[in-house]
Design an enzyme around this catalytic site. Structure first.
Site, PDB file in Angstrom:
ATOM      1  N   SER A  63      -7.341  -1.929  -2.515  1.00 16.98           N
ATOM      2  CA  SER A  63      -7.191  -0.467  -2.442  1.00 16.98           C
ATOM      3  C   SER A  63      -7.436   0.118  -1.056  1.00 16.98           C
ATOM      4  O   SER A  63      -7.157   1.284  -0.845  1.00 16.98           O
ATOM      5  CB  SER A  63      -8.129   0.213  -3.435  1.00 16.98           C
ATOM      6  OG  SER A  63      -7.498   0.262  -4.682  1.00 16.98           O
ATOM      7  N   TYR A 187       3.881  -1.494  -4.447  1.00 15.46           N
ATOM      8  CA  TYR A 187       2.442  -1.280  -4.662  1.00 15.46           C
ATOM      9  C   TYR A 187       1.673  -2.619  -4.701  1.00 15.46           C
ATOM     10  O   TYR A 187       0.636  -2.776  -4.060  1.00 15.46           O
ATOM     11  CB  TYR A 187       2.224  -0.481  -5.959  1.00 15.46           C
ATOM     12  CG  TYR A 187       0.759  -0.355  -6.312  1.00 15.46           C
ATOM     13  CD1 TYR A 187      -0.063   0.529  -5.621  1.00 15.46           C
ATOM     14  CD2 TYR A 187       0.191  -1.143  -7.305  1.00 15.46           C
ATOM     15  CE1 TYR A 187      -1.421   0.626  -5.923  1.00 15.46           C
ATOM     16  CE2 TYR A 187      -1.158  -1.052  -7.616  1.00 15.46           C
ATOM     17  CZ  TYR A 187      -1.954  -0.165  -6.919  1.00 15.46           C
ATOM     18  OH  TYR A 187      -3.295  -0.078  -7.207  1.00 15.46           O
TER      19      TYR A 187
HETATM   20  N1  GLU Z   1      -4.386  -4.002  -6.860  1.00 21.20           N
HETATM   21  C1  GLU Z   1      -5.509  -3.460  -7.509  1.00 21.20           C
HETATM   22  C2  GLU Z   1      -5.086  -2.742  -8.771  1.00 21.20           C
HETATM   23  O1  GLU Z   1      -4.093  -2.102  -8.753  1.00 21.20           O
HETATM   24  C3  GLU Z   1      -6.198  -2.513  -6.589  1.00 21.20           C
HETATM   25  C4  GLU Z   1      -7.472  -2.055  -7.158  1.00 21.20           C
HETATM   26  C5  GLU Z   1      -8.477  -1.633  -6.158  1.00 21.20           C
HETATM   27  O2  GLU Z   1      -8.724  -2.291  -5.153  1.00 21.20           O
HETATM   28  O3  GLU Z   1      -9.029  -0.568  -6.401  1.00 21.20           O
HETATM   29  O4  GLU Z   1      -5.715  -2.803  -9.782  1.00 21.20           O
END
Ligand code: GLU
Length: 303
Positions: A63, A187
């Site tokens: 994130s 994403y």
């Molecule tokens: N790729 C992770 C998700 O979408 C990111 C989550 C994060 O680091 O907050 O769940």
């Protein structure tokens, strides 16, 4: 102040606690990372860099990438970005679906997953290749070649049921312009980027220098936009613990479930800590402690 002894001391102080917390396992490729890692790197506004512990080891930024996609989107779209994304803390877990229903598919802020997926949608629309543009931004800011970790991206795609649900939900409200699969492909790739603390401290340096590129001095974003990104980091950057971070640390921060936390002291410095063991809010347990020690020992905080 000589910051090198401060960083060395933080790593030495936390060494007995290495391994504390729980490594994120809901993304299978992250589950195998050793929790016994701790790195910290810092860059001053003048360009001096300091590092300690595992500061050169690349990790999954997850994130933390939302900081940089938000930056790209603000650059391309200006204030129109905010037509589909709010700017309030959500008070809910980062991957929650509930609020989206009552708020008609408009995510509370760009740092929860729904908000980051909405930002990704806007970037897919306005960039020739959103994937190439985010890598170009990160490579330029850090002065090194930054790449996706395809194994992590594939692992996220195969286990990202909640993100798939969030994207479809927003699509059903007419709040995504592009195909859900295309938006999520971007994403999942942005989250898979691998970078070290040193690279991230440098990449975030524009946030402590009025939006100016750390290496070239060019505007990455305007001064006002940099201020706004810092405000969003402080209020929404650390999941459901932003109040606790402001209380205990008092720096704008953005964390990721890979265990990284980027922090900024506007006009002064940017830093990044990494330790993969997370607390129950999804923030790096030792990373948060390291930031707390840093602020206690230096008195450097926005408050
Ligand atoms: N790729 C992770 C998700 O979408 C990111 C989550 C994060 O680091 O907050 O769940």
């Amino acid at each position: 102040m000589d910051l090198q002894p401060v960083l060395d001391d933080i790593v030495a102080t936390l060494e007995p606690q290495l391994g504390a917390g729980k490594v994120a396992s809901y993304i299978p490729a992250l589950a195998s990372v050793s929790p016994r890692r701790l790195g910290i790197a810092l860059r001053t506004r003048e360009g001096a860099e300091y590092r300690a512990g595992d500061a050169n080891t690349p990790f999954s930024i997850q994130s933390v990438s939302k900081l940089f996609t938000l930056t790209l989107a603000m650059r391309h779209l200006g204030d129109t970005l905010w037509e589909r994304i709010g700017r309030e803390p959500s008070g809910n877990p980062f991957n929650s679906l509930v609020q989206l229903e009552s708020e008609q598919g408009v995510p509370r802020n760009p740092f929860i997953n729904a908000g980051a997926i909405a930002v990704a949608d806007r970037l897919v629309s306005c960039c020739d290749s959103a994937r190439a543009d985010i890598l170009a931004l990160l490579s330029s800011l850090s002065g090194e070649t930054i790449v996706f970790d395809e194994e992590v991206a594939a692992s996220e795609a195969s286990s990202g049921f909640r993100n798939i649900a969030l994207a479809n939900f927003m699509k059903s409200f007419g709040k995504l312009d592009n195909d859900v699969a295309q938006v999520l492909d971007f994403y999942f790739h942005q989250c898979s980027v691998a970078m070290s603390c040193v690279q991230l401290a440098r990449a975030a340096a524009y946030l402590c220098s009025d939006g100016r590129h750390p290496l070239t001095g060019e505007a990455v974003v305007t001064e006002r936009q940099a201020r706004r990104i810092n405000a969003l980091m402080l209020t929404c950057g650390t999941y459901d613990a932003a109040g606790e971070f402001a209380f205990r640390i008092g720096l704008p921060c953005k964390s990721g479930v890979g265990g990284g936390i980027v922090a900024v002291l506007p006009d002064t410095l940017s830093l990044c800590v990494w330790s993969p063991g997370l607390d129950e809010t999804g923030n790096s347990l030792l990373g948060m402690k390291a930031l707390e020690l840093f602020v206690a020992r230096t008195g450097l905080s926005v408050f």
